[in-house]
Write an enzyme that holds these catalytic residues in place. Structure first.
Site, mmCIF file in Angstrom:
data_model
loop_
_atom_site.group_PDB
_atom_site.id
_atom_site.type_symbol
_atom_site.label_atom_id
_atom_site.label_comp_id
_atom_site.label_asym_id
_atom_site.label_seq_id
_atom_site.Cartn_x
_atom_site.Cartn_y
_atom_site.Cartn_z
ATOM 1 N N THR A 94 -12.795 -13.712 -2.136
ATOM 2 C CA THR A 94 -12.998 -12.373 -1.602
ATOM 3 C C THR A 94 -12.540 -12.308 -0.159
ATOM 4 O O THR A 94 -12.456 -13.328 0.529
ATOM 5 C CB THR A 94 -14.481 -11.947 -1.695
ATOM 6 O OG1 THR A 94 -14.571 -10.531 -1.476
ATOM 7 C CG2 THR A 94 -15.342 -12.677 -0.662
ATOM 8 N N ARG A 148 -16.219 -1.610 -4.041
ATOM 9 C CA ARG A 148 -15.012 -0.789 -4.092
ATOM 10 C C ARG A 148 -13.944 -1.449 -4.963
ATOM 11 O O ARG A 148 -13.154 -0.758 -5.609
ATOM 12 C CB ARG A 148 -14.474 -0.495 -2.692
ATOM 13 C CG ARG A 148 -13.424 0.612 -2.700
ATOM 14 C CD ARG A 148 -13.200 1.250 -1.337
ATOM 15 N NE ARG A 148 -12.808 0.315 -0.310
ATOM 16 C CZ ARG A 148 -13.575 -0.057 0.730
ATOM 17 N NH1 ARG A 148 -14.795 0.441 0.858
ATOM 18 N NH2 ARG A 148 -13.145 -0.914 1.625
ATOM 19 N N TRP A 162 -11.780 0.321 -7.723
ATOM 20 C CA TRP A 162 -10.314 0.306 -7.773
ATOM 21 C C TRP A 162 -9.845 -0.033 -9.187
ATOM 22 O O TRP A 162 -8.904 0.582 -9.717
ATOM 23 C CB TRP A 162 -9.742 -0.733 -6.816
ATOM 24 C CG TRP A 162 -9.834 -0.535 -5.329
ATOM 25 C CD1 TRP A 162 -10.149 -1.503 -4.415
ATOM 26 C CD2 TRP A 162 -9.556 0.656 -4.545
ATOM 27 N NE1 TRP A 162 -10.098 -0.990 -3.134
ATOM 28 C CE2 TRP A 162 -9.731 0.328 -3.184
ATOM 29 C CE3 TRP A 162 -9.176 1.957 -4.887
ATOM 30 C CZ2 TRP A 162 -9.540 1.258 -2.155
ATOM 31 C CZ3 TRP A 162 -8.994 2.881 -3.856
ATOM 32 C CH2 TRP A 162 -9.173 2.531 -2.518
ATOM 33 N N ASP A 178 0.797 -1.224 0.000
ATOM 34 C CA ASP A 178 0.000 0.000 0.000
ATOM 35 C C ASP A 178 0.832 1.277 0.000
ATOM 36 O O ASP A 178 0.323 2.353 0.333
ATOM 37 C CB ASP A 178 -0.923 0.004 1.230
ATOM 38 C CG ASP A 178 -2.075 -0.967 1.076
ATOM 39 O OD1 ASP A 178 -2.724 -0.956 0.016
ATOM 40 O OD2 ASP A 178 -2.318 -1.747 2.020
ATOM 41 N N ASP A 235 -7.139 -3.983 -5.237
ATOM 42 C CA ASP A 235 -6.716 -2.682 -4.705
ATOM 43 C C ASP A 235 -5.310 -2.306 -5.159
ATOM 44 O O ASP A 235 -4.975 -1.120 -5.280
ATOM 45 C CB ASP A 235 -6.722 -2.693 -3.167
ATOM 46 C CG ASP A 235 -7.891 -3.412 -2.542
ATOM 47 O OD1 ASP A 235 -8.328 -4.438 -3.095
ATOM 48 O OD2 ASP A 235 -8.345 -2.983 -1.467
#
Length: 409
Positions: free
Chosen positions: A234, A246, A250, A117, A174
């Site tokens: 998931t 979301r 993304w 991240d 993400d």
């Protein structure tokens, strides 16, 4: 009778989707409207600042209490990033000072090799700081070091960047959002392999994360020794084969960005297909603020998540607004107008009292009703720092388009 009912249902869905894609925004938002939202955001984020400890970053506001994080949490870059966006708009030096104080404590994360991240953590913060202030000397090396740290998580065998340090080699959708960090670091003078890693990861995700209908899985777990896919599942969606909202956003944002960064039209074509899936989904609400999972409204009463079938996720809508604005500049003609109108409607709706908090309310956050992780019973119907970040980003992008300026530097 069953065939007629099925045909009628299909016609209703097609009619709804056609009207959604082709309806003009009731009014083009003017500069005064956008400025009002940004002025309100400046006031509100100063409230948030008073509730934020000096050594922490704001994360959410839940059950009447402010929730903060250490710098190593994945959302740590969004608050300073939002402060910097609002400083860019207002030239309010107090916002710059608040951002710089958080950048100081966040700086050590450039050496963090335990997370994928770093794009969220460092590019949304230090990337914006360098762009807005022009201070390359202060921020360039931090960004290059952070990009190198992110690159350590790439495997030439799986051809992807590892997301988590459990399971085999899990990659989440993400992760598409962190690729801009690598492409920009390469442009800053970093190793060209940073750019190559971003492209390779995007191609691998394109190949393995998406279903035929252009919905995406949240997680793809690879076998690290040969790169084969072990399982698709998931972590934050309703079930493995569902479309976690979301995650769809993304991907939309990520491939739109990759087209901008590479000029490769396959990414734009892919982003358009993702957009079509999102906009034509029969469970898309009329106000374009999606349910937390596109399949959530269909959950049976026996589902353990049935109680959450009507929960919306404002963070998804914020992401979509920003992405559709960029997409409107990448395509031409009627499709460009459609994307711009979609973004206009989302921004207008998010700026209404339904979703936008009153001044000094909501713990100092701008938007209400986001969802973090329902399966983990975490951050449900609360404000989230990244919802605010992408909302402000969308407002600034809209303002630049109104001012006939280049939307993205």
């Amino acid at each position: 009778m069953d065939k007629r009912n099925h045909l009628l249902k299909t016609l209703l869905i097609v009619t709804f989707c056609f009207s959604l894609l082709n309806a003009k925004a009731q009014t083009r938002l003017d500069t005064a409207f956008i400025n009002q939202q940004l002025n309100d955001a400046v006031k509100q984020i100063k409230v948030l600042a008073t509730k934020t400890p000096e050594h922490m970053l704001p994360r959410t506001f839940d059950k009447g209490k402010s929730v903060h994080s250490e710098t190593g949490w994945w959302t740590s870059g969004f608050y300073p990033g939002t402060l910097l966006y609002l400083y860019e708009y207002s030239n309010d030096k107090e916002l710059l000072q608040l951002a710089q104080q958080k950048l100081k404590i966040l700086e050590k994360e450039q050496f963090n090799e335990t997370t994928h991240d770093l794009g969220f953590m460092l590019y949304c913060s230090f990337g914006n700081a360098m762009r807005i202030t022009g201070d390359t000397a202060a921020y360039r090396n931090i960004l290059l070091t952070g990009a190198k740290s992110l690159a350590t998580r790439f495997s030439p065998i799986t051809k992807a960047i590892r997301s988590w340090d459990f399971d085999n080699f899990p990659v989440i959708i993400d992760n598409m959002m962190n690729l801009e960090f690598l492409t920009r670091a390469a442009r800053l003078g970093g190793d060209k392999k940073l750019y190559d890693i971003a492209v390779t990861h995007a191609n691998t995700t394109m190949k393995n994360h998406y279903r035929k209908d252009m919905s995406c899985y949240h997680v793809v777990d690879y076998y690290p020794k040969d790169g084969s896919v072990i399982k698709k599942k998931t972590n934050q969606g309703a079930f493995d084969e569902s479309a976690w909202a979301r995650g769809q956003a993304w991907g939309l944002y990520g491939y739109t960005m990759m087209y901008r960064e590479t000029g490769d039209k396959k990414y734009l074509k892919f982003a358009n297909k993702i957009a079509k899936y999102i906009l034509q989904h029969p469970n898309m609400p009329k106000d374009l603020v999606p349910y937390w999972d596109f399949d959530a409204p269909n959950l049976a009463d026996t589902s353990k998540y049935a109680a959450y079938r009507t929960n919306r996720d404002v963070s998804t809508a914020s992401l979509m607004a920003s992405a559709f604005l960029e997409m409107s500049t990448q395509v031409k003609g009627k499709l460009s107008t459609q994307y711009f109108d979609i973004a206009t409607n989302i921004i207008k709706n998010l700026s209404s009292s339904t979703y936008k908090a009153a001044l000094a309310d909501n713990g100092g956050y701008l938007l209400k009703y986001s969802v973090g992780n329902i399966p983990a019973k975490s951050e449900i119907d609360v404000p989230l720092t990244y919802a605010d970040y992408y909302y402000v980003e969308a407002l600034l992008r809209y303002k630049r388009l109104l001012d006939d300026k280049k939307m993205i530097d």
